[in-house]
Design a protein around this motif. Sequence first.
Motif, PDB file in Angstrom:
ATOM      1  N   THR A 276       9.407  10.644  57.818  1.00 30.47           N
ATOM      2  CA  THR A 276      10.359  11.090  58.628  1.00 30.47           C
ATOM      3  C   THR A 276      10.625  12.735  58.344  1.00 30.47           C
ATOM      4  N   TRP A 277      10.456  13.255  59.625  1.00 36.36           N
ATOM      5  CA  TRP A 277      10.664  14.736  59.329  1.00 36.36           C
ATOM      6  C   TRP A 277      12.001  15.075  59.497  1.00 36.36           C
ATOM      7  N   VAL A 278      12.783  15.971  58.775  1.00 34.92           N
ATOM      8  CA  VAL A 278      14.153  16.313  58.885  1.00 34.92           C
ATOM      9  C   VAL A 278      14.371  16.932  60.349  1.00 34.92           C
ATOM     10  N   ARG A 279      13.197  17.735  60.688  1.00 35.27           N
ATOM     11  CA  ARG A 279      13.556  18.253  62.201  1.00 35.27           C
ATOM     12  C   ARG A 279      13.625  17.175  63.214  1.00 35.27           C
ATOM     13  N   ASP A 280      12.687  16.129  63.082  1.00 37.77           N
ATOM     14  CA  ASP A 280      12.831  14.920  64.069  1.00 37.77           C
ATOM     15  C   ASP A 280      13.970  14.373  64.002  1.00 37.77           C
ATOM     16  N   ALA A 281      14.543  14.212  62.701  1.00 38.73           N
ATOM     17  CA  ALA A 281      15.437  13.274  62.500  1.00 38.73           C
ATOM     18  C   ALA A 281      17.002  13.758  63.045  1.00 38.73           C
ATOM     19  N   SER A 282      16.812  15.172  62.670  1.00 38.76           N
ATOM     20  CA  SER A 282      17.994  15.988  63.295  1.00 38.76           C
ATOM     21  C   SER A 282      18.151  16.075  64.854  1.00 38.76           C
ATOM     22  N   PHE A 283      16.891  16.235  65.566  1.00 38.13           N
ATOM     23  CA  PHE A 283      16.820  16.156  67.106  1.00 38.13           C
ATOM     24  C   PHE A 283      17.249  14.877  67.592  1.00 38.13           C
ATOM     25  N   ILE A 322      10.167  19.046  54.206  1.00 38.67           N
ATOM     26  CA  ILE A 322      10.311  19.088  55.396  1.00 38.67           C
ATOM     27  C   ILE A 322       9.994  17.647  55.817  1.00 38.67           C
ATOM     28  N   MET A 323       9.514  16.708  55.112  1.00 34.73           N
ATOM     29  CA  MET A 323       9.320  15.359  55.653  1.00 34.73           C
ATOM     30  C   MET A 323       9.499  14.528  54.257  1.00 34.73           C
ATOM     31  N   TYR A 324       9.870  13.331  54.610  1.00 39.11           N
ATOM     32  CA  TYR A 324      10.128  12.271  53.365  1.00 39.11           C
ATOM     33  C   TYR A 324       9.502  11.029  54.094  1.00 39.11           C
ATOM     34  N   ARG A 325       9.241   9.664  53.050  1.00 37.10           N
ATOM     35  CA  ARG A 325       8.796   8.557  53.302  1.00 37.10           C
ATOM     36  C   ARG A 325      10.076   7.992  53.788  1.00 37.10           C
ATOM     37  N   VAL A 326      10.078   6.988  54.601  1.00 40.09           N
ATOM     38  CA  VAL A 326      11.173   6.171  55.202  1.00 40.09           C
ATOM     39  C   VAL A 326      12.338   5.818  54.329  1.00 40.09           C
ATOM     40  N   ASP A 327      11.935   5.812  52.865  1.00 36.70           N
ATOM     41  CA  ASP A 327      12.951   5.146  51.990  1.00 36.70           C
ATOM     42  C   ASP A 327      13.480   6.579  51.180  1.00 36.70           C
ATOM     43  N   GLY A 328      13.028   7.623  51.752  1.00 39.37           N
ATOM     44  CA  GLY A 328      13.654   8.893  51.144  1.00 39.37           C
ATOM     45  C   GLY A 328      13.005   9.456  50.036  1.00 39.37           C
ATOM     46  N   SER A 329      11.707   8.930  49.521  1.00 41.71           N
ATOM     47  CA  SER A 329      10.766   9.291  48.462  1.00 41.71           C
ATOM     48  C   SER A 329       9.883  10.547  49.225  1.00 41.71           C
ATOM     49  N   SER A 330       9.584  11.319  48.196  1.00 40.34           N
ATOM     50  CA  SER A 330       8.917  12.600  48.828  1.00 40.34           C
ATOM     51  C   SER A 330       7.329  12.848  48.316  1.00 40.34           C
ATOM     52  N   ASP A 331       6.829  11.618  48.013  1.00 41.53           N
ATOM     53  CA  ASP A 331       5.289  11.710  47.537  1.00 41.53           C
ATOM     54  C   ASP A 331       4.554  11.485  48.744  1.00 41.53           C
ATOM     55  N   LEU A 332       3.986  12.451  49.370  1.00 42.98           N
ATOM     56  CA  LEU A 332       3.198  12.167  50.509  1.00 42.98           C
ATOM     57  C   LEU A 332       1.828  12.747  50.334  1.00 42.98           C
ATOM     58  N   HIS A 333       1.089  12.416  49.186  1.00 42.52           N
ATOM     59  CA  HIS A 333      -0.024  13.050  48.622  1.00 42.52           C
ATOM     60  C   HIS A 333      -1.159  12.539  49.875  1.00 42.52           C
TER      61      HIS A 333
END
Length: 622
Positions: A276-283, A322-333
């Motif tokens: 989930t990108w902050v940008r996409d969610a906002s749009f 700039i993006m997160y997993r769907v649960d809000g976590s931010s580990d996107l290795h």
Amino acid sequence: MPDYPLIADHGLIGDLQTAALVSTDGCVDWFCAPRFDSPSIFGALLDAARGGHFRIRPAAGAFTTKQLYFPDSAVLVTRFLTEAGVGEVVDFMPVGGAVATTSHRLVRMVRCVRGEMTFAVDIAPRFDYGRENFETHLSEDGAVFEGPRTAVTVHLVRQADDERIARTWVEDGDVRGEVRLAAGQMRGLMLQTGTAGPVRQMRVAEAQHLFEETVDFWEGWLRGSTYAGRWRETLNRSAITLKLMTYAPTGALVAAPTAALPEQIGGERNWDYRYTWVRDASFSVYSLLGMGFTDEAAALGRWLRDRVDEQADKNGGGPLKIMYRVDGSSDLHEETLEHWEGYRGSAPVRIGNGAADQLQLDIYGEALDSLYVADRHGLAPGHQGWLRICELLDWVAGNWDQPEEGIWETRGGRQDFTYGRLMCWVALDRGIRLAAEHGRPGPVARWERERDAVYQQIMDRGWSPTRRAFRQHYATDVLDSALLRMPTVGFVTPADPMWLSTLDAMDTELVTDSLVYRYDPAASPDGLRGSEGTFSLCTFSYVTALAGAGRLGKARVTFEKMLTYANHLGLYSEEIALTGEQIGNFPQAFTHLALIDAAIALDRELDRHPSVGRRGTVLAGL
């Protein structure tokens, strides 16, 4: 090289926690569980030989396929036409609840509607992108595939006298079978994740009940739409597609349900979009509110607020990821699946996303603008929400004037991107407006000072006197279609001579037969080899900009042309190649969001000028 279906030759089904792609030849070749961003169970889309699949199609002879959605739903029907008869596979996922679960159901109903048909069934899972071994257990009522960390159970949908109709066997750990049906007969299978049995008898009536419940859900949900414009069926399909890409437990929207589908066949621009990108969610908030889906917009707003709250607790207001997993976590290795060849040989196959830690200043403007739009629809932030907004704005006020990676996540180094500055202006402007309209406290004088400084810098350095256009960043004269949003966000008026000159320049450099490139990577190196197709989001943004500038004939023709690039179900991937083939991750939320926005904007302007588009005016738009 093995055969791969076209990216566009797929439909999407899902249960609001995960989703699957089904090709026009009846193959589930992409399915991850229990979430969108989980490891794959079927991944033949990225490696036909080693990825795993779940295929149902006629057992022998030539056949023609047709695919459609059951009206106003996310139930997919794949039809097979042969000389001996006509058969159908009806695919759907019963909708899950708002509580995350490991158990998900994928139902595949098989029926013969005319003549007779023998269907071949091939169930070949490959857990964890083909890296996890498993054992297969077959019984008369189904099969269990069990690995150390993953398990799947397949229940046969059958009747008591099916001994003469269906037979199954195990071959190299995969389950194969045949189902012989005459006109009017229906059987099927239900795959259930997260369980190693027990296999149970499942009757046709039970599967039919699940089908009716699923259709009822989607029909009921779609009745919440308030859109009554010229392209209702098209927008309804885009809305359903966006809903299918929403993770119900948090309200997060993934950019696409797929990973590593290439922006250029054989190229290296292969990214994982299951986040989930902050940008996409906002749009998304604009688009969903534009169609009347306030609950979904509110859920996305809460998801954004939670991310802001978390960052404020960690480091005082920013910067956001700039993006997160769907649960809000931010580990996107980010890692590469070296053992997979990629779609049609397009390697590397990447999972995770290394761009997650980039600095992209535009996300603050998009987030604040969406909160402002939500506020105007009655979804106002509370006191604690306002305090978090203030912290975010204070960070923007102190950090907007620095190089960044930009909206397109280039990997060629940081620049002073005009679009990033533009959206910092938006963030500060919307915060100032919210403070004034609600009488909220905050350092408004500082925000105003910095907002005006951003405006002046863009006018001084973001404008290219030689190109007579706003440019991508301050060290280049390259154009950037992200700037099509300049009038939409109110930075310039649609009739401003500087904007009309920019639009003319984009027409010359970025537009080809109504399709729009993001930018010219040859003129503005982005750190990656190869090229890319036209960006479908940008084409729909171009429509919105044309409509706002009063170029309605051209706007409508461009929009109608773009509709012809949708696949047979009305779905869009990220980009369109020179051949007209859809490329990139599929379907892409950004494209469907922009389609909705363009249609609403075009409807509005056409209603104001009803003579545009009548005989003799559209031709001028060509």
